[in-house]
Design a protein around this motif. Sequence first.
Motif: not given
Length: 221
Positions: A149-154
């Motif tokens: 999973x990757x959290x992009x922060x937008x």
Amino acid sequence: MKVIAIHGSPRTIRSTTRKLAGLVLEGAAEAGAETGMIDLCDFRVTPCTACEGCSFTGICVYDDDVPAIVERMKEADGIVFASPVYIDNVSGQMKVFFDRLADAIHYQLLDGKFGCSVATTHTSGGDEVVEYQNHVLNYLGVIAVGGLSVATGGNAETVDGAEATARALGKKLVEAIKNGFSDLKQEAEIADNREFFRDIVIGNRDFRPEDYQRWVRLGWI
């Protein structure tokens, strides 16, 4: 050897999740697999109404694209589930598709295959969605070799930083297809699920004798 990704974002080719899944497929291709991407939003997927029609016939009452997608899954050796995080879960498109897999789950149509899952999110929930998608793979009789999973922060470019890990996941999937992969916890869960589904197969044996005999041949009944 075939590896396919089933992508559940409504943003299709503009999707950050699709980009991440594509990197996994690139890794699989580098390891020798033929790969393909299925964008669920390009297909007609009707929500399940729990009519139980498929249980008796193996055919859904809705004439849409799900049977063709399931056939592609059956033809593949490896399956990648890919969804963005929407309110702490998979996208609506992915969930509707999962619900339509009930018959494939009950009759264990994908037994013996390997898979993995990926997810993207703004901030949170990515690991949980990966875990859920791998859980669905287990329901199908598929062993999951991992997830990402990757959290992009937008910032969609954040996915680029996960390229090496994503490619490695694709290569790990191909390695499992070639040489096997064992996970005792998953295997025990799949065995427990199959014991539960066994009653469904036996109960419908007069309606679906060929599927019943397949279970007999496999030693599940």
